[in-house]
Design a protein around this motif. Structure first.
Motif, PDB file in Angstrom:
ATOM      1  N   GLN A   1       0.857  -1.190   0.000  1.00 31.73           N
ATOM      2  CA  GLN A   1       0.000   0.000   0.000  1.00 31.73           C
ATOM      3  C   GLN A   1       0.892   1.238   0.000  1.00 31.73           C
ATOM      4  O   GLN A   1       1.795   1.353   0.839  1.00 31.73           O
ATOM      5  CB  GLN A   1      -0.908   0.019   1.234  1.00 31.73           C
TER       6      GLN A   1
ATOM      7  N   LEU B   1       2.322  -5.586   3.483  1.00 33.77           N
ATOM      8  CA  LEU B   1       1.300  -6.191   4.344  1.00 33.77           C
ATOM      9  C   LEU B   1       1.088  -7.639   3.911  1.00 33.77           C
ATOM     10  O   LEU B   1       0.708  -7.909   2.769  1.00 33.77           O
ATOM     11  CB  LEU B   1       0.002  -5.386   4.252  1.00 33.77           C
ATOM     12  N   VAL B   2       1.355  -8.550   4.814  1.00 34.01           N
ATOM     13  CA  VAL B   2       1.328  -9.970   4.460  1.00 34.01           C
ATOM     14  C   VAL B   2      -0.104 -10.498   4.351  1.00 34.01           C
ATOM     15  O   VAL B   2      -1.014 -10.013   5.034  1.00 34.01           O
ATOM     16  CB  VAL B   2       2.136 -10.797   5.489  1.00 34.01           C
TER      17      VAL B   2
ATOM     18  N   ILE C   1      -1.736 -13.281  12.367  1.00 31.99           N
ATOM     19  CA  ILE C   1      -0.525 -12.751  12.997  1.00 31.99           C
ATOM     20  C   ILE C   1      -0.553 -12.957  14.516  1.00 31.99           C
ATOM     21  O   ILE C   1       0.422 -13.427  15.095  1.00 31.99           O
ATOM     22  CB  ILE C   1      -0.282 -11.267  12.633  1.00 31.99           C
TER      23      ILE C   1
ATOM     24  N   ILE D   1       5.619 -16.812  13.852  1.00 32.24           N
ATOM     25  CA  ILE D   1       5.875 -15.457  13.368  1.00 32.24           C
ATOM     26  C   ILE D   1       7.317 -15.271  12.901  1.00 32.24           C
ATOM     27  O   ILE D   1       7.572 -14.535  11.943  1.00 32.24           O
ATOM     28  CB  ILE D   1       5.524 -14.402  14.457  1.00 32.24           C
TER      29      ILE D   1
ATOM     30  N   VAL E   1       8.668 -12.376   4.924  1.00 32.41           N
ATOM     31  CA  VAL E   1       8.100 -11.089   4.500  1.00 32.41           C
ATOM     32  C   VAL E   1       9.214 -10.070   4.265  1.00 32.41           C
ATOM     33  O   VAL E   1       9.217  -9.349   3.262  1.00 32.41           O
ATOM     34  CB  VAL E   1       7.090 -10.540   5.543  1.00 32.41           C
TER      35      VAL E   1
ATOM     36  N   SER F   1       6.772  -7.648  14.740  1.00 37.12           N
ATOM     37  CA  SER F   1       5.915  -7.916  15.895  1.00 37.12           C
ATOM     38  C   SER F   1       6.768  -8.166  17.133  1.00 37.12           C
ATOM     39  O   SER F   1       7.942  -8.511  17.044  1.00 37.12           O
ATOM     40  CB  SER F   1       4.971  -9.079  15.605  1.00 37.12           C
TER      41      SER F   1
ATOM     42  N   GLN G   1       9.345 -11.000  17.728  1.00 35.14           N
ATOM     43  CA  GLN G   1      10.609 -10.985  16.986  1.00 35.14           C
ATOM     44  C   GLN G   1      11.757 -10.395  17.788  1.00 35.14           C
ATOM     45  O   GLN G   1      12.918 -10.605  17.468  1.00 35.14           O
ATOM     46  CB  GLN G   1      10.453 -10.200  15.681  1.00 35.14           C
TER      47      GLN G   1
ATOM     48  N   ASP H   1       3.806   2.499  15.026  1.00 36.10           N
ATOM     49  CA  ASP H   1       2.552   2.197  14.340  1.00 36.10           C
ATOM     50  C   ASP H   1       1.370   2.385  15.291  1.00 36.10           C
ATOM     51  O   ASP H   1       1.522   2.273  16.504  1.00 36.10           O
ATOM     52  CB  ASP H   1       2.622   0.740  13.877  1.00 36.10           C
TER      53      ASP H   1
ATOM     54  N   ARG I   1      -5.674   4.908  12.524  1.00 38.13           N
ATOM     55  CA  ARG I   1      -6.886   5.094  11.726  1.00 38.13           C
ATOM     56  C   ARG I   1      -8.095   5.514  12.560  1.00 38.13           C
ATOM     57  O   ARG I   1      -8.978   6.225  12.086  1.00 38.13           O
ATOM     58  CB  ARG I   1      -7.186   3.763  11.015  1.00 38.13           C
TER      59      ARG I   1
ATOM     60  N   GLU J   1      -9.791   7.581   4.066  1.00 38.29           N
ATOM     61  CA  GLU J   1     -10.759   7.004   3.128  1.00 38.29           C
ATOM     62  C   GLU J   1     -11.526   8.048   2.341  1.00 38.29           C
ATOM     63  O   GLU J   1     -12.107   7.744   1.303  1.00 38.29           O
ATOM     64  CB  GLU J   1     -11.746   6.103   3.889  1.00 38.29           C
TER      65      GLU J   1
ATOM     66  N   TYR K   1      -7.305   3.905   1.759  1.00 38.31           N
ATOM     67  CA  TYR K   1      -8.052   3.440   0.587  1.00 38.31           C
ATOM     68  C   TYR K   1      -8.309   4.575  -0.405  1.00 38.31           C
ATOM     69  O   TYR K   1      -8.476   4.327  -1.590  1.00 38.31           O
ATOM     70  CB  TYR K   1      -9.384   2.817   1.019  1.00 38.31           C
TER      71      TYR K   1
END
Ligand code: C2E
Ligand code: MG
Ligand code: MG
Ligand code: MG
Length: 293
Positions: free
Chosen positions: A45, A61-62, A78, A87, A94, A120, A123, A180, A204, A240, A259
């Motif tokens: 994206q 994005l997986v 995930i 993961i 990824v 994540s 990890q 994030d 978001r 959006e 989007y």
């Protein structure tokens, strides 16, 4: 009668739980081999600059192409992969795939497009995330300076010192760290003092309430101001509507994703409108968009 009904409900409920547990156990087993079985794919994206709409890079994005169940969105596997430890293998795959693709786009366009990859919490506990990242950079030839690693404040739940050490080591290589889903955590702004960061991604849930939401507007204003003070970049997630885009531009948010600009898509489609690319690859009408599930 009431008692009997209650009992029945309980039985139905217990059955539902057992069914859910079976489904989870099955998924966990399938997930363990998903990367090796070639069932993972990465969608991309774009992140755009709000002043001129230009693509500054992509977030990887997986998606999991489950043999029996179509394209499974990451929200559904995930967290499970985190629990089971699957993961680690998924994340390695990824990283390699996203950096390989990033290197292809870089070569094709001659434009320094950034690539963002989500990490994540697990990890930072298992294995050596820094070594994995270094290996993926070397293998792909993708420049460290164009790589962003996205973490949520969830990484701070366990061994803070070790997480910070990894993030510092990664930054020393020229990699940028993004926080994030910023604003959704419990610890408020204080963790910004602990997390070495370069970028804040506004969640978001705030963007959703624009343009009219008063508290969202106030919060985003504060985040942008905070970022400016700390010398961090800001990216708004989940844009959006045109109203949201305009509101974010008015609040001096520099970049956005959502989007409105583009949905996450396979590389062939995501890269089709990049500068220096030939024809547009048309969207496949038959291909299910995972967001519509
Ligand atoms: P995230 O990193 O916050 O990614 C943004 C999510 O918002 C993506 O969901 C994206 O498809 C969705 N999104 C983007 N724009 C819009 C919009 O305008 N409206 C709406 N409603 N949604 C939008 P996705 O791809 O389902 O990923 C969900 C989460 O799964 C990600 O949230 C990230 O935390 C995690 N994830 C995805 N890929 C990976 C991965 O490779 N590794 C790890 N560890 N986590 C991943
Ligand atoms: Mg992310
Ligand atoms: Mg996010
Ligand atoms: Mg988010």
């Amino acid at each position: 009668l009431a008692k009997a009904q209650g009992k029945n409900r309980l039985v139905v409920y217990a059955d539902g739980m057992a069914e859910a547990a079976r489904r989870r156990a099955g998924l966990a087993q399938d997930l363990a081999v998903a990367a090796d079985a070639g069932q993972l794919e990465v969608h991309y994206q774009p992140t755009v600059r709000l002043t001129d709409g230009r693509t500054t890079g992509f977030e990887a994005l997986v998606r999991w192409n489950h043999p029996g169940g179509g394209l499974v969105p990451p929200g559904e596997f995930i967290p499970l992969a985190e629990e089971t430890g699957a993961i680690t293998g998924i994340a390695r795959w990824v990283l390699r795939e996203a950096l390989r693709q990033g290197a292809v786009w870089l070569a094709e366009t001659g434009t320094p497009l950034r690539m963002a990859v989500n990490l994540s919490p697990r990890q930072f506990q298992d294995g050596d995330v820094t070594a994995d990242v270094v290996a993926a950079l070397e293998e792909s030839g993708f420049p460290a300076e164009l790589l962003t690693l996205e973490v949520t404040e969830g990484v701070l739940v366990r061994d803070v010192d070790s997480v910070v050490a990894h993030l510092e080591a990664l930054r020393t290589l020229g990699i940028r760290i993004a926080i994030d889903d910023f604003g959704t955590g419990f610890s408020g702004l204080s963790y910004l003092r602990h997390l070495p960061a370069d970028i804040i991604k506004i969640d978001r849930s705030f963007v959703m309430d624009l343009p009219r939401g008063r508290s969202a507007t106030t919060l985003i204003t504060s985040i942008v101001e905070l970022a400016r003070t700390l010398g961090l970049d800001v990216v708004a997630e989940g844009v959006e509507t045109e109203g949201q885009r305009q509101a974010l531009a008015d609040l001096h948010c520099a970049q956005a994703q959502g989007y409105l600009f583009a949905r996450p898509a396979p590389a062939a489609r995501a890269g089709a409108s990049l500068p220096g690319r030939p024809a547009r690859v048309p969207a496949q009408p038959g291909a299910p968009a995972v967001e519509r599930l």
